[in-house]
Design a protein around this motif. Structure first.
Motif, PDB file in Angstrom:
ATOM      1  N   GLY A  60       0.847  -1.191   0.000  1.00  0.00           N
ATOM      2  CA  GLY A  60       0.000   0.000   0.000  1.00  0.00           C
ATOM      3  C   GLY A  60       0.871   1.225   0.000  1.00  0.00           C
ATOM      4  O   GLY A  60       1.918   1.257   0.663  1.00  0.00           O
ATOM      5  N   ASN A  61       0.462   2.231  -0.744  1.00  0.00           N
ATOM      6  CA  ASN A  61       1.313   3.415  -0.924  1.00  0.00           C
ATOM      7  C   ASN A  61       1.573   4.183   0.363  1.00  0.00           C
ATOM      8  O   ASN A  61       2.505   4.996   0.432  1.00  0.00           O
ATOM      9  N   ASP A  62       0.766   3.938   1.388  1.00  0.00           N
ATOM     10  CA  ASP A  62       0.997   4.620   2.667  1.00  0.00           C
ATOM     11  C   ASP A  62       2.003   3.870   3.544  1.00  0.00           C
ATOM     12  O   ASP A  62       2.291   4.283   4.670  1.00  0.00           O
ATOM     13  N   THR A  63       2.553   2.779   3.032  1.00  0.00           N
ATOM     14  CA  THR A  63       3.569   2.027   3.767  1.00  0.00           C
ATOM     15  C   THR A  63       4.859   2.830   3.839  1.00  0.00           C
ATOM     16  O   THR A  63       5.280   3.438   2.859  1.00  0.00           O
ATOM     17  N   LEU A  64       5.481   2.829   5.003  1.00  0.00           N
ATOM     18  CA  LEU A  64       6.764   3.499   5.191  1.00  0.00           C
ATOM     19  C   LEU A  64       7.876   2.497   4.874  1.00  0.00           C
ATOM     20  O   LEU A  64       8.001   1.468   5.538  1.00  0.00           O
ATOM     21  N   ALA A  65       8.667   2.782   3.841  1.00  0.00           N
ATOM     22  CA  ALA A  65       9.758   1.891   3.421  1.00  0.00           C
ATOM     23  C   ALA A  65      11.091   2.548   3.765  1.00  0.00           C
ATOM     24  O   ALA A  65      11.364   3.669   3.342  1.00  0.00           O
ATOM     25  N   ILE A  66      11.922   1.837   4.507  1.00  0.00           N
ATOM     26  CA  ILE A  66      13.182   2.386   5.010  1.00  0.00           C
ATOM     27  C   ILE A  66      14.329   1.473   4.598  1.00  0.00           C
ATOM     28  O   ILE A  66      14.313   0.270   4.909  1.00  0.00           O
ATOM     29  N   ARG A  67      15.306   2.045   3.927  1.00  0.00           N
ATOM     30  CA  ARG A  67      16.485   1.256   3.591  1.00  0.00           C
ATOM     31  C   ARG A  67      17.378   1.180   4.821  1.00  0.00           C
ATOM     32  O   ARG A  67      17.838   2.193   5.341  1.00  0.00           O
ATOM     33  N   ALA A  68      17.618  -0.036   5.307  1.00  0.00           N
ATOM     34  CA  ALA A  68      18.433  -0.219   6.509  1.00  0.00           C
ATOM     35  C   ALA A  68      19.037  -1.611   6.508  1.00  0.00           C
ATOM     36  O   ALA A  68      18.370  -2.591   6.174  1.00  0.00           O
ATOM     37  N   ASP A  69      20.303  -1.671   6.878  1.00  0.00           N
ATOM     38  CA  ASP A  69      21.023  -2.932   7.031  1.00  0.00           C
ATOM     39  C   ASP A  69      21.111  -3.223   8.520  1.00  0.00           C
ATOM     40  O   ASP A  69      21.669  -2.426   9.285  1.00  0.00           O
ATOM     41  N   VAL A  70      20.561  -4.352   8.963  1.00  0.00           N
ATOM     42  CA  VAL A  70      20.505  -4.633  10.397  1.00  0.00           C
ATOM     43  C   VAL A  70      21.888  -4.864  11.005  1.00  0.00           C
ATOM     44  O   VAL A  70      22.034  -4.899  12.234  1.00  0.00           O
ATOM     45  N   ARG A  71      22.921  -4.998  10.163  1.00  0.00           N
ATOM     46  CA  ARG A  71      24.285  -5.123  10.686  1.00  0.00           C
ATOM     47  C   ARG A  71      24.852  -3.770  11.112  1.00  0.00           C
ATOM     48  O   ARG A  71      25.877  -3.709  11.801  1.00  0.00           O
ATOM     49  N   SER A  72      24.199  -2.696  10.702  1.00  0.00           N
ATOM     50  CA  SER A  72      24.705  -1.347  10.953  1.00  0.00           C
ATOM     51  C   SER A  72      23.935  -0.682  12.091  1.00  0.00           C
ATOM     52  O   SER A  72      22.730  -0.426  11.969  1.00  0.00           O
ATOM     53  N   ILE A  73      24.615  -0.378  13.181  1.00  0.00           N
ATOM     54  CA  ILE A  73      23.971   0.303  14.301  1.00  0.00           C
ATOM     55  C   ILE A  73      23.469   1.679  13.863  1.00  0.00           C
ATOM     56  O   ILE A  73      22.386   2.118  14.260  1.00  0.00           O
ATOM     57  N   ALA A  74      24.244   2.356  13.031  1.00  0.00           N
ATOM     58  CA  ALA A  74      23.830   3.676  12.539  1.00  0.00           C
ATOM     59  C   ALA A  74      22.537   3.569  11.740  1.00  0.00           C
ATOM     60  O   ALA A  74      21.631   4.400  11.877  1.00  0.00           O
TER      61      ALA A  74
END
Length: 247
Positions: free
Chosen positions: A49-63
């Motif tokens: 759904g277009n209201d979904t928040l999509a976040i690029r994140a690598d779980v290996r990176s604390i930052a």
């Protein structure tokens, strides 16, 4: 129903994560997903759904995880549901596995889960639900899967200890334990549909239920753990594995 709730699914751009994101949204939750591939994330966002928040994140990176939590907090205000789903699976035979392969698996499957939970605690609502993704492999001895099995056993231990640590905030921590599920993680590069069908039939024959599972079957268990009907469950693990770890 999960109306008014907010949910974050790591690794939500394919497989179990994507099915879970779609299901939680259908139950009324506002949904955020993470992944490392921008194109796959966008495709998943449109599918959910277009209201979904999509976040690029690598779980290996604390930052990356801190930035993820900040974005979710800014957008949603608070978080009610976390499904720490991001993970990898591949063989780690004791005689041939190199350090790089071992570290990558442990960094994603163990470190990634631990610090994902840590990162969202400041925005997690008291009374919220955390669901971790374990595996039937943590219950049996499967040749060639030592590191993978150990990583999932570690997550099972996290489930119990974090449930005890967070009980004062009434945050429930539980786990879902999938068996072999028909997701991209089981498909080899360049594999044809016919080749996968043969593989799935052979693998399914080893399962007491007689088949591979569907992502939607795991998503249903996650939705149950996310909602009020599982309010008396803490530190528990629901096996959705076709009987592999039980019979």
């Amino acid at each position: 129903m999960l109306n008014g709730k907010t949910a974050l699914i790591t690794g939500g751009n394919s497989g179990i994560g994507l099915a879970t994101a779609k299901n939680l949204r259908a139950e009324g939750a506002r949904v955020a997903i993470t992944g490392t591939d921008a194109d796959k994330l966008e495709a998943a966002r449109q599918e959910i759904g277009n209201d979904t928040l999509a976040i690029r994140a690598d779980v290996r990176s604390i930052a990356d995880l801190k930035a993820m939590a900040k974005t979710v907090g800014t957008t949603f205000g608070k978080l009610d549901i976390l499904f720490a789903n991001a993970g990898v699976a591949y063989g780690t035979p004791i005689d041939t596995t190199d350090e790089e392969s071992y570290n990558r698996l442990m960094d994603i499957n163990v470190k990634g889960v631990f610090f994902t939970v840590q990162s969202v605690l400041p925005i997690m609502a008291d009374g919220g639900s955390v669901i971790l993704n374990t595996s039937w492999l943590g219950q049996v001895g499967t040749p060639g899967r030592a590191a993978l099995s150990a990583s999932k056993a570690a997550v099972r231990s996290f489930t119990r200890v974090l449930a005890a640590e967070l009980v004062d905030r009434k945050i429930r921590v539980n786990a879902v334990s999938p068996g072999p599920i028909d997701t991209p993680i089981h498909r080899a590069p360049g594999q044809t549909e016919e080749e996968f069908r043969v593989y799935a039939e052979k693998l399914g024959a080893r399962v007491p239920a007689g088949r591979m599972g569907k992502p939607e079957e795991i998503a249903a268990a996650v939705a149950f753990l996310a909602g009020d009907k599982s309010s008396y469950m803490l530190g528990a693990e629901i096996a959705v594995d076709g009987g592999l770890g039980e019979i």
